[in-house]
Design a protein around this motif. Structure first.
Motif, PDB file in Angstrom:
ATOM      1  N   THR A 161      -0.022  11.670   4.381  1.00  0.00           N
ATOM      2  CA  THR A 161      -1.286  11.873   3.664  1.00  0.00           C
ATOM      3  C   THR A 161      -1.174  11.238   2.281  1.00  0.00           C
ATOM      4  N   SER A 162      -2.286  11.208   1.565  1.00  0.00           N
ATOM      5  CA  SER A 162      -2.264  10.630   0.216  1.00  0.00           C
ATOM      6  C   SER A 162      -1.337  11.416  -0.704  1.00  0.00           C
ATOM      7  N   GLN A 163      -1.176  12.723  -0.428  1.00  0.00           N
ATOM      8  CA  GLN A 163      -0.296  13.561  -1.260  1.00  0.00           C
ATOM      9  C   GLN A 163       1.198  13.298  -0.994  1.00  0.00           C
ATOM     10  N   THR A 164       1.511  12.702   0.169  1.00  0.00           N
ATOM     11  CA  THR A 164       2.925  12.551   0.530  1.00  0.00           C
ATOM     12  C   THR A 164       3.452  11.126   0.335  1.00  0.00           C
ATOM     13  N   SER A 167       7.249  10.003  -0.413  1.00  0.00           N
ATOM     14  CA  SER A 167       8.258  10.957   0.069  1.00  0.00           C
ATOM     15  C   SER A 167       8.831  10.502   1.409  1.00  0.00           C
ATOM     16  N   CYS A 235       7.124   7.435   3.493  1.00  0.00           N
ATOM     17  CA  CYS A 235       5.651   7.433   3.527  1.00  0.00           C
ATOM     18  C   CYS A 235       5.129   6.393   2.540  1.00  0.00           C
ATOM     19  N   ALA A 238      -1.375   6.690   3.462  1.00  0.00           N
ATOM     20  CA  ALA A 238      -1.926   7.924   4.022  1.00  0.00           C
ATOM     21  C   ALA A 238      -2.488   7.681   5.419  1.00  0.00           C
TER      22      ALA A 238
END
Length: 301
Positions: A161-164, A167, A235, A238
């Motif tokens: 996702t955009s948050q990950t 990572s 990653c 996203a």
């Protein structure tokens, strides 16, 4: 370890043997991985298999949970705190038609999906054995032992996702078996291998090709000549990332040890005989997932 570098892993043309033997050996010794082109798996079958895989991975968790382990880590792997972005389903041995049938039944696969899974499993297993035999031949050996080794199948899904972004989808590791063939995501990158200098090398998608990684058993079998490549998945964007891996493991009966032809005064035997399943358990119990467990099996003769 440094920043990701823009170098390319070697490419091996399977239709250009015996001319490629030297390049294959060099790739195996220096990189422990290579991309293969002109393999015999039809692109239509690769594409249809990816469609089937995406359908299986979108099934409800309670259905995926039917995919139980035969050996630890061979069945359904849910999202966890350690690997919160990584989910997988698996099949311990594609050489067993009964095991393939069971796998299909666990997911209520349609007749068409069953046919695709069976065709792909057979084709990719034959390819794994062919590559293993070519690796042996590149060392001047006759490699006729690999056809009885089990082939584990794993279908991977990365919930990016955009948050990950930035990572890890999967931590740095080596594969425990002899070799791995990966049908990567044709659209979403993220796979990185680590070269001998410690640099991360991005392995970008290349549709229609397949990737081969050599694992710990290849290092032991080759008396330390073949490189068990460390790798990870990062990653980068996203998007859901899906890949299909098959692992040619090691013999079910008896131990892996370097053939006598690879042992001489200049190359003393490096490793004690290794029973694959014991070695896999050793890696898990000691939490040594990046090839370090091989050091515990060094020969002191």
């Amino acid at each position: 370890m440094g920043e990701t570098q823009k170098r390319s892993i070697p490419t091996i043309d399977l239709q250009d043997f015996p001319a490629e033997y030297k390049k294959l050996r060099e790739a195996s010794e220096e990189w422990g991985c290579f991309r293969i082109v002109n393999h015999k798996i039809p692109l239509t079958l690769m594409s249809e298999m990816k469609q089937v895989v995406r359908c299986l991975l979108e099934l409800p968790v309670e259905i995926k949970q039917r995919n139980t382990d035969v050996i630890a880590g061979s069945g359904y792997m849910p999202l966890t705190q350690l690997n919160p972005l990584y989910e997988a389903v698996g099949l311990y041995d594609v050489t067993s038609s009964q095991a393939v049938d069971t796998f299909c039944s666990q997911f209520d696969a349609s007749p068409h999906q069953r046919q695709i899974i069976k065709m792909y499993a057979q084709a990719i297993r034959e390819l794994a054995v062919d590559i293993a035999e070519k690796l042996a031949e590149s060392m001047g050996l006759i490699g006729n032992v690999f056809h009885v080794w089990p082939c584990q199948f794993r279908i991977n899904k990365y919930h990016f996702t955009s948050q990950t972004v930035g990572s890890s989808g999967v931590q740095i590791h080596t594969d425990s078996g002899f070799l791995t063939i990966l049908q990567d995501d044709e659209n979403v990158g993220g796979l990185e291998v680590i070269d001998k200098s410690g640099a991360f090398i991005a392995v970008d998608p290349s549709p229609g090709t397949l990737l081969v990684n050599l694992g710990d058993i290849a290092t032991a079998w080759s008396n330390g000549r073949f490189y068990n490549v460390k790798h990870r998945v990062q990653c980068k964007e996203a998007r859901i990332r899906v890949s299909i891996a098959i692992f040619l493991l090691g013999p079910v009966e008896g131990a892996v040890e370097a053939p006598t032809e690879l042992v001489d005064s200049e190359h003393p035997r490096l490793y004690l005989p290794i029973i694959y399943e014991d070695y896999r358990k050793l890696r898990v119990s000691k939490k040594l997932q990046a090839g370090e467990a091989l050091a515990l099996l060094r020969s002191h003769s």
